[in-house]
Design an enzyme around this catalytic site. Structure first.
Site, PDB file in Angstrom:
ATOM      1  CE  LYS A   1      41.728  39.615  36.037  1.00 57.13           C
ATOM      2  NZ  LYS A   1      42.731  40.576  35.555  1.00 57.13           N
TER       3      LYS A   1
ATOM      4  CE  LYS B   1      43.645  36.120  35.954  1.00 58.21           C
ATOM      5  NZ  LYS B   1      44.249  37.361  35.604  1.00 58.21           N
TER       6      LYS B   1
HETATM    7  C1  PBG Z   1      45.646  42.248  35.672  1.00 54.52           C
HETATM    8  C2  PBG Z   1      45.891  40.792  35.866  1.00 54.52           C
HETATM    9  C3  PBG Z   1      45.811  40.074  37.076  1.00 54.52           C
HETATM   10  C4  PBG Z   1      46.175  38.751  36.774  1.00 54.52           C
HETATM   11  C5  PBG Z   1      46.429  38.692  35.411  1.00 54.52           C
HETATM   12  N1  PBG Z   1      46.239  39.952  34.866  1.00 54.52           N
HETATM   13  C6  PBG Z   1      45.566  40.527  38.463  1.00 54.52           C
HETATM   14  C7  PBG Z   1      44.325  41.213  38.844  1.00 54.52           C
HETATM   15  O1  PBG Z   1      43.321  41.244  38.119  1.00 54.52           O
HETATM   16  O2  PBG Z   1      44.362  41.762  39.929  1.00 54.52           O
HETATM   17  C8  PBG Z   1      46.246  37.631  37.763  1.00 54.52           C
HETATM   18  C9  PBG Z   1      47.074  36.445  37.365  1.00 54.52           C
HETATM   19  C10 PBG Z   1      47.404  35.501  38.468  1.00 54.52           C
HETATM   20  O3  PBG Z   1      46.929  35.614  39.610  1.00 54.52           O
HETATM   21  O4  PBG Z   1      48.190  34.584  38.199  1.00 54.52           O
HETATM   22  N2  PBG Z   1      46.650  42.846  34.893  1.00 54.52           N
END
Ligand code: PBG
Length: 326
Positions: A193, A247
């Site tokens: 991520k 992601k």
């Molecule tokens: C954190 C989380 C995020 C997303 C999914 N889970 C945001 C972040 O890390 O700030 C992002 C998903 C998206 O942008 O569609 N709980």
């Protein structure tokens, strides 16, 4: 002469040799459910996506199941936030309430996957507990993740999806689930991520502002690094991940392909909020063909190596696929 174009002459020839396919079976719909609202609330930066009431969430889940979408990812927006994100592990917290309602409504027709993180529930907006100096305390956070996993499992989760990027989170969650008798509940690890600016609209969707104009660069990955992504994947698998996610998706297709080549567990990709917002905005201006670009995008993510794709486009793409595609 070699003539690659022989295979391109008719739609049937082209179909016969397609190396990747996009099916409704490959789609996971991310859904938002908000505590304490009477009617769904539109999210301006994610046109077409809403914060659901528990009731409208169940309706949308039924619609998606009817279209053949196999899974949903759930995000909760609590009424109250606090330093430890207590709503995340409250059996009466919004996601737990929603999981029970969904399970009652759709049985096993949908795979229910709650996102497992604290940021929607903490008043400082970070994904973990803070230490005395405003940093995120990795090891203290692991215990919280274990508690959240167990209440999500009790509420009916098929898989939990830890997204906080704490070191050791998959192992801690696996131990907590096994210790509570939830050996059958799997872990879809957000293994790779990146600290992406493409999460902007999502933070509107879950009402998250990181305290003091902060960021997540201390725990999410930097976009320059690819080898580090493979190390994250290996660690998560060693700790017991059942599937791994990359992601965002489009700017990281190289990473997705490398992960696919490395592992034999299912690989997921998350086409995130900013990716959706860019597509929606260009389409709304009439600059691109929304349906065509949606299909091309998701097919490309499949071709790069994703077994399934989390996408805000899931419902509409499922509809067009059911109608014979384009
Ligand atoms: C954190 C989380 C995020 C997303 C999914 N889970 C945001 C972040 O890390 O700030 C992002 C998903 C998206 O942008 O569609 N709980």
């Amino acid at each position: 002469m070699h003539r690659p174009r022989r295979w391109r002459r008719t739609p049937a020839l082209r179909r016969l040799v397609a190396e990747a396919r996009l099916s409704v079976d490959d789609l996971v719909a991310p859904l938002f459910v908000r505590e304490g609202i009477e009617a769904p609330v539109p999210i301006p930066s994610l046109p077409g996506v809403v914060q659901h009431t528990t009731g409208s969430l169940v309706e949308e889940a039924r619609r998606l199941a009817g279209l053949g979408v196999p899974a949903v990812m759930l995000f909760g927006v609590p009424e109250r936030k606090d330093p430890s994100g207590s709503g995340a592990s409250d059996p009466e917290g919004i996601v737990q309430v929603a999981l029970r309602a969904l399970r009652r409504a759709v049985g096993d027709e949908l795979v229910l996957i709650p996102d497992l993180c604290l940021d929607e529930y903490t008043d400082h907006g970070h994904c973990g507990l803070l230490d005395g100096r405003g940093g995120v305390d990795n090891d203290a956070t692991l215990g919280r993740y274990g508690e959240v996993a167990v209440v999500q499992a009790e509420a009916g989760a098929d898989l939990v999806a830890p997204s906080g990027m704490m070191d050791g989170q998959v192992g801690a969650i696996r131990a907590a689930l096994d210790g509570a008798g939830f050996g059958e509940v799997g872990i879809l690890a957000y293994a790779v991520k990146y600290a992406s600016a493409l999460y902007g609209p999502f933070r509107d969707a879950v009402d998250v502002t990181i305290a003091g104009g902060g960021d997540r660069l201390g725990y999410q990955q930097g976009p320059a690094n690819a080898r580090e992504a493979l190390r994250e994947v290996r660690l998560d698998l060693a700790e017991g991940a059942d599937a791994v996610m990359v992601k965002p998706a489009l700017p990281y297709l190289d990473i997705l392909a490398a992960v696919r080549a490395e592992v034999d567990v299912p690989v997921a990709a998350y086409h995130v909020s900013g990716e959706y917002a860019m597509l929606a905005a260009a389409a709304a201006n009439g600059w691109i063909d929304r349906v065509a670009v949606a299909h091309e995008t998701l097919l490309s993510i499949r071709r790069a190596g994703a077994d399934f794709v989390l996408t805000y486009l899931a419902g509409e793409v499922a509809e067009t696929l059911a109608g014979g595609g384009r």
